[in-house]
Design a protein around this motif. Structure first.
Motif, PDB file in Angstrom:
ATOM      1  N   ASP A   1       0.807  -1.367  -0.214  1.00  0.00           N
ATOM      2  CA  ASP A   1       0.151  -0.019   0.093  1.00  0.00           C
ATOM      3  C   ASP A   1       0.796   1.186   0.021  1.00  0.00           C
ATOM      4  OD1 ASP A   1      -2.282  -1.430  -0.047  1.00  0.00           O
ATOM      5  OD2 ASP A   1      -2.233  -1.601   2.240  1.00  0.00           O
ATOM      6  N   ALA A   2       2.302   1.116  -0.050  1.00  0.00           N
ATOM      7  CA  ALA A   2       3.111   2.231  -0.124  1.00  0.00           C
ATOM      8  C   ALA A   2       3.143   3.140  -1.142  1.00  0.00           C
ATOM      9  CB  ALA A   2       4.580   1.767   0.358  1.00  0.00           C
ATOM     10  N   THR A   3       3.273   4.467  -1.058  1.00  0.00           N
ATOM     11  CA  THR A   3       3.530   5.295  -2.436  1.00  0.00           C
ATOM     12  C   THR A   3       4.806   5.084  -2.804  1.00  0.00           C
ATOM     13  OG1 THR A   3       4.255   6.986  -0.989  1.00  0.00           O
ATOM     14  CG2 THR A   3       1.587   7.031  -1.086  1.00  0.00           C
ATOM     15  N   ILE A   4       4.921   5.589  -4.152  1.00  0.00           N
ATOM     16  CA  ILE A   4       6.228   5.213  -5.035  1.00  0.00           C
ATOM     17  C   ILE A   4       7.244   6.378  -4.516  1.00  0.00           C
ATOM     18  CG2 ILE A   4       7.256   5.010  -6.986  1.00  0.00           C
ATOM     19  CD1 ILE A   4       5.255   2.691  -6.416  1.00  0.00           C
ATOM     20  N   ALA A   5       8.347   6.135  -4.231  1.00  0.00           N
ATOM     21  CA  ALA A   5       9.350   7.149  -3.924  1.00  0.00           C
ATOM     22  C   ALA A   5       9.592   7.987  -5.454  1.00  0.00           C
ATOM     23  CB  ALA A   5      10.669   6.317  -3.613  1.00  0.00           C
ATOM     24  N   SER A   6       9.933   9.075  -5.108  1.00  0.00           N
ATOM     25  CA  SER A   6      10.430   9.971  -6.482  1.00  0.00           C
ATOM     26  C   SER A   6      11.312   9.332  -7.423  1.00  0.00           C
ATOM     27  CB  SER A   6      10.571  11.390  -5.938  1.00  0.00           C
ATOM     28  OG  SER A   6      11.892  11.455  -5.472  1.00  0.00           O
ATOM     29  N   PRO A   7      11.226   9.880  -8.830  1.00  0.00           N
ATOM     30  CA  PRO A   7      12.266   9.398  -9.542  1.00  0.00           C
ATOM     31  C   PRO A   7      13.747   9.696  -9.113  1.00  0.00           C
ATOM     32  CG  PRO A   7      10.326  10.172 -10.787  1.00  0.00           C
ATOM     33  CD  PRO A   7      10.147  10.661  -9.232  1.00  0.00           C
ATOM     34  N   SER A   8      14.101  10.699  -8.316  1.00  0.00           N
ATOM     35  CA  SER A   8      15.113  11.064  -8.057  1.00  0.00           C
ATOM     36  C   SER A   8      15.635  10.043  -6.949  1.00  0.00           C
ATOM     37  CB  SER A   8      15.215  12.728  -7.441  1.00  0.00           C
ATOM     38  OG  SER A   8      14.592  12.827  -6.547  1.00  0.00           O
TER      39      SER A   8
ATOM     40  N   THR B   1       8.867   4.830 -12.310  1.00  0.00           N
ATOM     41  CA  THR B   1       7.935   5.372 -11.486  1.00  0.00           C
ATOM     42  C   THR B   1       6.598   5.085 -12.234  1.00  0.00           C
ATOM     43  OG1 THR B   1       9.370   7.125 -10.613  1.00  0.00           O
ATOM     44  CG2 THR B   1       7.027   7.731 -10.260  1.00  0.00           C
ATOM     45  N   ALA B   2       6.350   5.405 -13.386  1.00  0.00           N
ATOM     46  CA  ALA B   2       5.214   5.343 -13.994  1.00  0.00           C
ATOM     47  C   ALA B   2       4.659   3.994 -14.344  1.00  0.00           C
ATOM     48  CB  ALA B   2       5.394   5.824 -15.693  1.00  0.00           C
ATOM     49  N   LEU B   3       5.422   2.896 -14.437  1.00  0.00           N
ATOM     50  CA  LEU B   3       5.346   1.751 -14.104  1.00  0.00           C
ATOM     51  C   LEU B   3       4.616   1.151 -13.262  1.00  0.00           C
ATOM     52  CD1 LEU B   3       7.813  -0.133 -16.178  1.00  0.00           C
ATOM     53  CD2 LEU B   3       5.658   0.213 -17.251  1.00  0.00           C
ATOM     54  N   ALA B   4       5.392   1.541 -11.774  1.00  0.00           N
ATOM     55  CA  ALA B   4       5.138   1.099 -10.478  1.00  0.00           C
ATOM     56  C   ALA B   4       3.554   2.001 -10.097  1.00  0.00           C
ATOM     57  CB  ALA B   4       6.097   1.591  -9.577  1.00  0.00           C
TER      58      ALA B   4
ATOM     59  N   LYS C   1      19.364  -3.830 -12.869  1.00  0.00           N
ATOM     60  CA  LYS C   1      20.117  -2.689 -11.866  1.00  0.00           C
ATOM     61  C   LYS C   1      19.118  -3.214 -10.595  1.00  0.00           C
ATOM     62  CE  LYS C   1      21.423   0.729 -15.051  1.00  0.00           C
ATOM     63  NZ  LYS C   1      21.350   2.163 -15.355  1.00  0.00           N
ATOM     64  N   THR C   2      17.885  -3.486 -10.868  1.00  0.00           N
ATOM     65  CA  THR C   2      17.292  -3.696  -9.472  1.00  0.00           C
ATOM     66  C   THR C   2      17.126  -5.099  -9.059  1.00  0.00           C
ATOM     67  OG1 THR C   2      15.001  -3.836 -10.631  1.00  0.00           O
ATOM     68  CG2 THR C   2      15.512  -1.697  -9.771  1.00  0.00           C
ATOM     69  N   GLY C   3      17.717  -6.397  -9.777  1.00  0.00           N
ATOM     70  CA  GLY C   3      17.774  -7.524  -9.324  1.00  0.00           C
ATOM     71  C   GLY C   3      16.241  -8.149  -9.649  1.00  0.00           C
ATOM     72  N   THR C   4      15.308  -7.566 -10.403  1.00  0.00           N
ATOM     73  CA  THR C   4      14.240  -8.255 -10.828  1.00  0.00           C
ATOM     74  C   THR C   4      14.031  -8.746 -11.945  1.00  0.00           C
ATOM     75  OG1 THR C   4      13.006  -6.249 -11.279  1.00  0.00           O
ATOM     76  CG2 THR C   4      13.079  -6.611  -8.851  1.00  0.00           C
TER      77      THR C   4
ATOM     78  N   LEU D   1       9.107  -3.799  -5.106  1.00  0.00           N
ATOM     79  CA  LEU D   1      10.584  -3.199  -4.755  1.00  0.00           C
ATOM     80  C   LEU D   1      10.494  -1.693  -4.664  1.00  0.00           C
ATOM     81  CD1 LEU D   1      13.596  -3.484  -4.330  1.00  0.00           C
ATOM     82  CD2 LEU D   1      13.739  -3.680  -6.731  1.00  0.00           C
ATOM     83  N   LEU D   2       9.926  -1.153  -5.551  1.00  0.00           N
ATOM     84  CA  LEU D   2       9.813   0.377  -5.538  1.00  0.00           C
ATOM     85  C   LEU D   2       9.111   0.956  -4.559  1.00  0.00           C
ATOM     86  CD1 LEU D   2       9.776   0.832  -9.454  1.00  0.00           C
ATOM     87  CD2 LEU D   2      11.609   1.037  -8.198  1.00  0.00           C
ATOM     88  N   LYS D   3       7.890   0.198  -4.153  1.00  0.00           N
ATOM     89  CA  LYS D   3       7.050   0.830  -3.276  1.00  0.00           C
ATOM     90  C   LYS D   3       7.764   0.290  -1.972  1.00  0.00           C
ATOM     91  CE  LYS D   3       2.679   0.086  -5.216  1.00  0.00           C
ATOM     92  NZ  LYS D   3       1.143  -0.606  -5.109  1.00  0.00           N
ATOM     93  N   SER D   4       8.575  -0.376  -1.669  1.00  0.00           N
ATOM     94  CA  SER D   4       9.369  -0.923  -0.626  1.00  0.00           C
ATOM     95  C   SER D   4      10.552   0.281  -0.303  1.00  0.00           C
ATOM     96  CB  SER D   4       9.929  -2.022  -0.471  1.00  0.00           C
ATOM     97  OG  SER D   4      10.995  -2.202  -1.153  1.00  0.00           O
ATOM     98  N   ALA D   5      11.085   0.842  -1.325  1.00  0.00           N
ATOM     99  CA  ALA D   5      12.026   1.826  -1.127  1.00  0.00           C
ATOM    100  C   ALA D   5      11.584   2.973  -0.577  1.00  0.00           C
ATOM    101  CB  ALA D   5      12.515   2.233  -2.833  1.00  0.00           C
ATOM    102  N   ARG D   6      10.205   3.340  -0.588  1.00  0.00           N
ATOM    103  CA  ARG D   6       9.707   4.478  -0.023  1.00  0.00           C
ATOM    104  C   ARG D   6       9.929   4.472   1.573  1.00  0.00           C
ATOM    105  NH1 ARG D   6       8.970   9.871  -0.179  1.00  0.00           N
ATOM    106  NH2 ARG D   6       7.356  10.617   1.204  1.00  0.00           N
TER     107      ARG D   6
END
Length: 366
Positions: A290-297, A314-317, A346-349, A358-363
């Motif tokens: 349910d987490a939001t996506i971290a920013s592209p930067s 970011t768009a895909l996530a 690069k992300t190992g996915t 993965l991208l949601k957990s980065a947040r």
């Protein structure tokens, strides 16, 4: 013969040495001052341990030579190094006193140093309580001739201060690493600090309690229980030695343990890590769907993505299809697919669903 320095000069060098124990960035300055005292081309510090790669730091103009020595098998194959490790000189001594002329000619480190313009070398060793061996080395340009005994005596006057400052730097470095691990534990994040070989130096109780995720290896090493994730983890440890890259590795749920992301962050940006051996921070975060996506930067910084790759990720996530994401950021679908392949590497996915998790957990980590 080198003229004896005035007391003020000697005190200034000693002050620099102890300052370097607290402020890592001052070690090159301390080495440079000792080099000036001894008419040396430069100075360097090597840290040798049974369970970690050799670490080295020196004056900036010597760093290319040092990097080449520790990055190749020349270090392990060098007879001069083996003689120093065996003799462990308790005072500064000329390395050529421990070798014949023929041995010097065949030695890869002596050959590399000579090609760099370096002639005479002096070295002393200092043993640490944890088993590490610190080697302090000073080098002269070929044109400046050999070290004489008066100069070696000057360096020996600095040796007790180098020993105490090195020990202090090692303890402070481990203390700082321990503080980082403790703070992450207070935040609810399992974490550990490892050396360059993956040997665990410190871990908090949260990580110690995750036997379903992390397992111990021989010589204090660390591994992930999940084999595909562990292959990425061990690869990241090796890559960190040369590239100091940030890696984040997805770990699937097992038993009572939810899915995780294991992050590896390099700690070698300060010279004190040369002494403490702390090179990688390992931290684990729980995947929150349910987490939001971290920013592209942020994504670009975490996963070494290019700006275009970060925007696509970011768009895909956010739930876009590849075609929709391509249109949103203004690239061709073919380019988007090419970007996506690089993002996976690069992300190992290897699947979009893994990437989104993965991208949601980065947040939660940043």
């Amino acid at each position: 013969m080198l003229e004896m320095p005035r007391n003020e000069q000697a005190f200034a060098i000693v002050d620099l040495i102890y300052e370097a124990a607290f402020a890592a960035e001052r070690w090159p300055d301390a080495l440079e001052a000792a080099s000036a005292l001894s008419r040396s081309a430069g100075g360097a510090i090597f840290v040798v341990s049974e369970h970690a790669p050799v670490r080295a730091i020196g004056e900036a103009h010597l760093q290319p030579l040092l990097d080449a020595l520790v990055a190749k098998d020349n270090w392990a194959l060098s007879q001069s190094v083996q003689r120093m490790l065996s003799a462990r000189p308790a005072s500064f001594a000329r390395i050529d006193e421990f070798m014949t002329g023929e041995q010097i000619e065949r030695d890869p480190i002596c050959t590399s140093a000579k090609a760099f313009g370096v002639g005479s070398l002096v070295c002393t060793s200092i043993s640490m309580p944890g088993g590490e061996l610190f080697l302090f080395v000073f080098l002269r340009w070929l044109k400046d001739g050999d070290y004489d005994q008066a100069t070696i005596d000057l360096l020996n006057g600095l040796r007790p201060h180098l020993a105490r400052a090195g020990l202090l730097a090692q303890r402070l470095g481990l203390e700082r690493a321990g503080t980082a691990v403790s703070v992450l534990g207070d935040m609810g994040l399992p974490a550990a600090v490892t050396g360059g070989s993956g040997r665990v130096l410190l871990a908090n109780s949260l990580l110690d309690g995750m036997a379903d995720v992390f397992r111990s290896l021989a010589h204090g090493g660390m591994a992930l229980v999940d084999e595909p994730a562990n292959a990425l983890f061990q690869q990241a440890v090796v890559q960190n030695r040369d590239n100091r890259v940030v890696r984040s590795i997805p770990v699937p749920a097992v038993r009572e343990q939810p899915a995780l992301i294991v992050h590896l962050l390099p700690l070698r940006r300060a010279a004190h890590d040369i002494f403490s051996g702390a090179e990688i921070l390992v931290a684990a975060t729980t995947v929150n769907v349910d987490a939001t996506i971290a920013s592209p930067s942020i994504l670009a910084a975490l996963f070494e993505l290019t700006p275009a790759e970060a925007r696509l990720a970011t768009a895909l996530a956010s739930g876009r299809s590849t075609q929709e994401a391509a249109m949103e950021i203004g690239i061709a679908v073919k380019s988007a697919r090419s970007y996506l392949e690089r993002i996976f590497r690069k992300t190992g996915t290897n699947r979009q669903s893994q990437l989104v998790a993965l991208l949601k957990s980065a947040r939660s980590f940043v």
